[in-house]
Scaffold this motif. Structure first.
Motif, PDB file in Angstrom:
ATOM      1  N   LEU A  89       0.834  -1.204   0.000  1.00 17.45           N
ATOM      2  CA  LEU A  89       0.000   0.000   0.000  1.00 17.45           C
ATOM      3  C   LEU A  89       0.870   1.256   0.000  1.00 17.45           C
ATOM      4  O   LEU A  89       0.599   2.213  -0.745  1.00 17.45           O
ATOM      5  CB  LEU A  89      -0.931  -0.011   1.207  1.00 17.45           C
ATOM      6  CG  LEU A  89      -2.014   1.081   1.234  1.00 17.45           C
ATOM      7  CD1 LEU A  89      -2.909   0.970   0.012  1.00 17.45           C
ATOM      8  CD2 LEU A  89      -2.839   0.986   2.506  1.00 17.45           C
ATOM      9  N   PHE A 111       2.261   1.798  -3.467  1.00 16.45           N
ATOM     10  CA  PHE A 111       1.338   2.422  -4.412  1.00 16.45           C
ATOM     11  C   PHE A 111       1.198   3.919  -4.134  1.00 16.45           C
ATOM     12  O   PHE A 111       1.205   4.733  -5.066  1.00 16.45           O
ATOM     13  CB  PHE A 111      -0.032   1.748  -4.333  1.00 16.45           C
ATOM     14  CG  PHE A 111      -1.059   2.378  -5.237  1.00 16.45           C
ATOM     15  CD1 PHE A 111      -1.030   2.166  -6.607  1.00 16.45           C
ATOM     16  CD2 PHE A 111      -2.046   3.204  -4.718  1.00 16.45           C
ATOM     17  CE1 PHE A 111      -1.962   2.758  -7.440  1.00 16.45           C
ATOM     18  CE2 PHE A 111      -2.980   3.804  -5.547  1.00 16.45           C
ATOM     19  CZ  PHE A 111      -2.933   3.566  -6.913  1.00 16.45           C
ATOM     20  N   GLU A 123       2.252   7.124  -6.751  1.00 20.51           N
ATOM     21  CA  GLU A 123       1.422   8.259  -7.169  1.00 20.51           C
ATOM     22  C   GLU A 123       2.025   9.590  -6.724  1.00 20.51           C
ATOM     23  O   GLU A 123       1.934  10.587  -7.443  1.00 20.51           O
ATOM     24  CB  GLU A 123       0.010   8.101  -6.579  1.00 20.51           C
ATOM     25  CG  GLU A 123      -0.730   6.878  -7.083  1.00 20.51           C
ATOM     26  CD  GLU A 123      -0.777   6.844  -8.602  1.00 20.51           C
ATOM     27  OE1 GLU A 123      -1.231   7.816  -9.217  1.00 20.51           O
ATOM     28  OE2 GLU A 123      -0.326   5.841  -9.178  1.00 20.51           O
ATOM     29  N   SER A 165      -0.641   2.151 -13.284  1.00 18.36           N
ATOM     30  CA  SER A 165      -0.986   2.181 -11.862  1.00 18.36           C
ATOM     31  C   SER A 165      -2.169   1.276 -11.567  1.00 18.36           C
ATOM     32  O   SER A 165      -2.225   0.632 -10.510  1.00 18.36           O
ATOM     33  CB  SER A 165      -1.300   3.616 -11.433  1.00 18.36           C
ATOM     34  OG  SER A 165      -0.175   4.449 -11.570  1.00 18.36           O
ATOM     35  N   LEU A 203      -2.269  -1.778  -8.968  1.00 18.17           N
ATOM     36  CA  LEU A 203      -3.245  -1.840  -7.890  1.00 18.17           C
ATOM     37  C   LEU A 203      -4.012  -3.168  -7.904  1.00 18.17           C
ATOM     38  O   LEU A 203      -4.254  -3.774  -6.851  1.00 18.17           O
ATOM     39  CB  LEU A 203      -4.219  -0.664  -8.007  1.00 18.17           C
ATOM     40  CG  LEU A 203      -5.061  -0.334  -6.776  1.00 18.17           C
ATOM     41  CD1 LEU A 203      -4.164  -0.063  -5.578  1.00 18.17           C
ATOM     42  CD2 LEU A 203      -5.954   0.868  -7.044  1.00 18.17           C
ATOM     43  N   TYR A 204      -4.379  -3.628  -9.091  1.00 16.90           N
ATOM     44  CA  TYR A 204      -5.036  -4.937  -9.186  1.00 16.90           C
ATOM     45  C   TYR A 204      -4.100  -6.044  -8.712  1.00 16.90           C
ATOM     46  O   TYR A 204      -4.529  -6.998  -8.029  1.00 16.90           O
ATOM     47  CB  TYR A 204      -5.482  -5.207 -10.623  1.00 16.90           C
ATOM     48  CG  TYR A 204      -6.795  -4.548 -10.986  1.00 16.90           C
ATOM     49  CD1 TYR A 204      -7.966  -4.845 -10.278  1.00 16.90           C
ATOM     50  CD2 TYR A 204      -6.885  -3.642 -12.031  1.00 16.90           C
ATOM     51  CE1 TYR A 204      -9.163  -4.235 -10.595  1.00 16.90           C
ATOM     52  CE2 TYR A 204      -8.077  -3.025 -12.364  1.00 16.90           C
ATOM     53  CZ  TYR A 204      -9.217  -3.331 -11.647  1.00 16.90           C
ATOM     54  OH  TYR A 204     -10.407  -2.730 -11.973  1.00 16.90           O
ATOM     55  N   ILE A 228      -1.720  -5.742  -6.503  1.00 22.55           N
ATOM     56  CA  ILE A 228      -1.647  -5.640  -5.051  1.00 22.55           C
ATOM     57  C   ILE A 228      -2.870  -6.303  -4.409  1.00 22.55           C
ATOM     58  O   ILE A 228      -2.754  -7.034  -3.412  1.00 22.55           O
ATOM     59  CB  ILE A 228      -1.544  -4.163  -4.629  1.00 22.55           C
ATOM     60  CG1 ILE A 228      -0.174  -3.592  -5.014  1.00 22.55           C
ATOM     61  CG2 ILE A 228      -1.788  -3.994  -3.130  1.00 22.55           C
ATOM     62  CD1 ILE A 228      -0.044  -2.099  -4.803  1.00 22.55           C
TER      63      ILE A 228
END
Length: 529
Positions: A164, A167, A171, A206, A210-211, A213
């Motif tokens: 987390l 990510f 960003e 990104s 995220l998927y 993760i």
């Protein structure tokens, strides 16, 4: 009557402020820079912002050196951030390269007293508002806090021990870069197109990350890199979710690295972005992305190496081959350097795939993958910023003259500039007595030690191909006639002169005396869990 629930015991989180101070200094200075933009008169902003950035980078650098001397290794912020040898080495490298890049951002001498950035980003290119802003020498001093946010995000990304946090850090450093890419004063339409492409493709990457993760969390029940590693060692089912999550995370990370087939943004963004931003991105983003990639795959996914290694072999080979061959066809200096950076990403991936780590069958004293990658990133970063700094000096009426045909005979017009640029190109080619030679020797040795000798063979062949387009530019500069309409070579200010001098000095020293930095990278050790 409502029932009163008993108060649960609340344990305050432990934050290691001393170990996280470099991050806090950078982000704190970035927030101060935002306040400066809001409250200071425009005439004072440039000097104040530049002072804030320089003080913050130097202060964070000194603190990082102190942490390196103390040799502390711990998982800070409740295990979310790794403060280990590779993280600290990456922090000091990023801070040093950002300091040089900021000098290029502040340069005003080469373009009639104006910086490389648009005065008003919201003004339509070619409009009256843009002309009035240029005449009034309006500047975008917001680039300085944006740069601090970017480098702070890169530092956090390279040390994230939690998916987390990884990510969020991605960003934090990506969004400022999207903005910086679209702020070129000259050729603004190309710059805005580059920013839009980078933003859209970055958003897709990104989303993939995220998927991935989410899938790894579903597999392991935790976002901690160490927790995922423990789950790999104990779980005997859920391989489909693990493989899907690994693949999706790889897409997001390889996009930032600039590896094939996720490289399509690189040449367009490198060409369209303001050249100082291009140099900053080419050096610093690659450093943060590679260390983040290695941390995720070595710490969290090391137990499934035989699942992801074949994919990385293919990516490494494609990256080296495409970067080396397509660079030959380029007619723009910045696009050529973009494909060169893609090829360098492939060379770095050879050491990454080799997975030569201390304590895993590697002889004591041998070069490990982490050590090799760290040294290569340092040598590549200094040479890259120096090369792009020189690109800003070759100019005609339209701004920078980046078409290769405009560089013909440059060695006759400015032997010093052409000679230094040729030296940087020879370093990229890996010629002996340059930092590039030592860097390639390190990554190839680590890959060979790790058993990836077929990749080393491909890498050597691609290095020979890459040497062709580097030498072609040198021949063009020194053995071609100087045309009548040859571009001018701008007289640099102290900022660009300092940036070039530091890049040149590092390239020479790391080529002649690489031992201290190699030893420093060796003492950085491996990623902690």
């Amino acid at each position: 009557m409502a029932q009163v629930l008993p108060l649960a015991d609340f344990v305050a989180p432990k934050i290691e402020y001393n170990e996280l101070a470099p991050l806090l200094v950078v982000f704190g200075a970035a927030c101060v820079g935002v306040l400066v933009e809001a409250f200071l008169p425009r005439a004072l902003r440039h000097m104040v912002q530049l002072g804030i950035v320089l003080v913050a980078l130097l202060g964070a650098g000194v603190w990082t050196v102190q942490l390196m001397t103390e040799k502390k290794e711990l998982l800070a912020a409740q295990g979310a951030i790794s403060v280990d040898g590779p993280a600290l080495f990456t922090w000091i490298t990023l801070l040093a390269l950002t300091l040089i890049s900021v000098l290029l951002f502040a340069e005003r001498s080469v373009d009639g007293g104006l910086s490389a950035f648009a005065g008003q980003a919201a003004a339509v290119p070619g409009s009256q508002a843009e002309r009035e802003g240029t005449a009034a020498k309006v500047e975008h001093t917001e680039v300085f806090p944006l740069t601090l946010f970017a480098v702070g995000g890169m530092m956090l990304f390279a040390s994230a021990n939690d998916l987390l946090i990884l990510f969020v850090a991605l960003e934090v450093f990506s969004l400022p870069l999207y903005l910086l890419c679209g702020l070129a004063r000259r050729r603004r339409l190309i710059s805005q197109e580059a920013a839009m492409k980078y933003f859209l493709l970055g958003a897709f990457a990104s989303a993939f990350l995220l998927y991935g993760i989410a899938l790894l969390y579903g597999y392991a029940g935790t976002m901690s890199l160490g927790g995922i590693s423990d789950a790999l060692a104990t779980k005997t089912h859920g391989d489909a979710i693990l493989l899907a999550g690994t693949g999706l995370i790889a897409v997001g990370l390889l996009f930032k690295v600039g590896a094939v087939p996720f490289h399509s943004w690189t040449p367009d963004v490198y060409q369209g972005a303001p050249t100082p931003v291009t140099g900053f991105m080419a050096a610093c983003t690659k450093i943060a992305a590679f260390i983040g990639l290695m941390r995720v795959f070595y710490v969290a996914l090391g137990g499934s190496r035989w699942d992801w290694a074949p994919m990385m072999w293919v990516v490494a080979i494609l990256t080296m081959v495409v970067g080396s061959i397509v660079a030959i066809t380029q007619t723009d200096v910045k696009r050529m350097l973009a494909y060169s950076s893609i090829a360098h990403a492939g060379f770095l991936l050879t050491a990454f795939v080799g997975l030569a780590q201390a304590g895993s069958g590697v002889r004591s004293g041998s070069i490990t993958s982490t050590q090799a990658v760290l040294f290569y990133l340092v040598s590549y970063g200094f040479a890259t910023i120096g090369a792009f700094a020189l690109v800003t000096l070759v100019r005609d009426a339209g701004g920078e003259a980046t078409h290769l045909s405009r560089w013909a005979g440059l060695g006759k017009k400015s032997p010093l500039l052409a000679g230094i640029f040729a030296f940087f190109l020879l370093a990229f080619a890996g010629i002996p007595l340059t930092s590039g030679f030592t860097g390639k020797w390190a990554v190839f040795t680590a890959a060979w030690t790790g058993g990836a000798w077929p990749l080393v063979v491909v890498a050597v062949l691609c290095s020979l191909v890459a040497a062709f387009f580097y030498v072609r530019v040198i021949v063009l500069m020194f053995f071609s006639d100087l045309p009548a309409d040859a571009p001018d070579v701008a007289l640099p200010g102290w900022q660009t002169t300092t940036a070039v001098a530091l890049g040149l000095a590092a390239t020479v020293v790391l080529g002649l005396v690489p031992g201290p930095v190699l030893d420093l990278a060796a003492r950085a050790g491996e990623f902690i869990r």
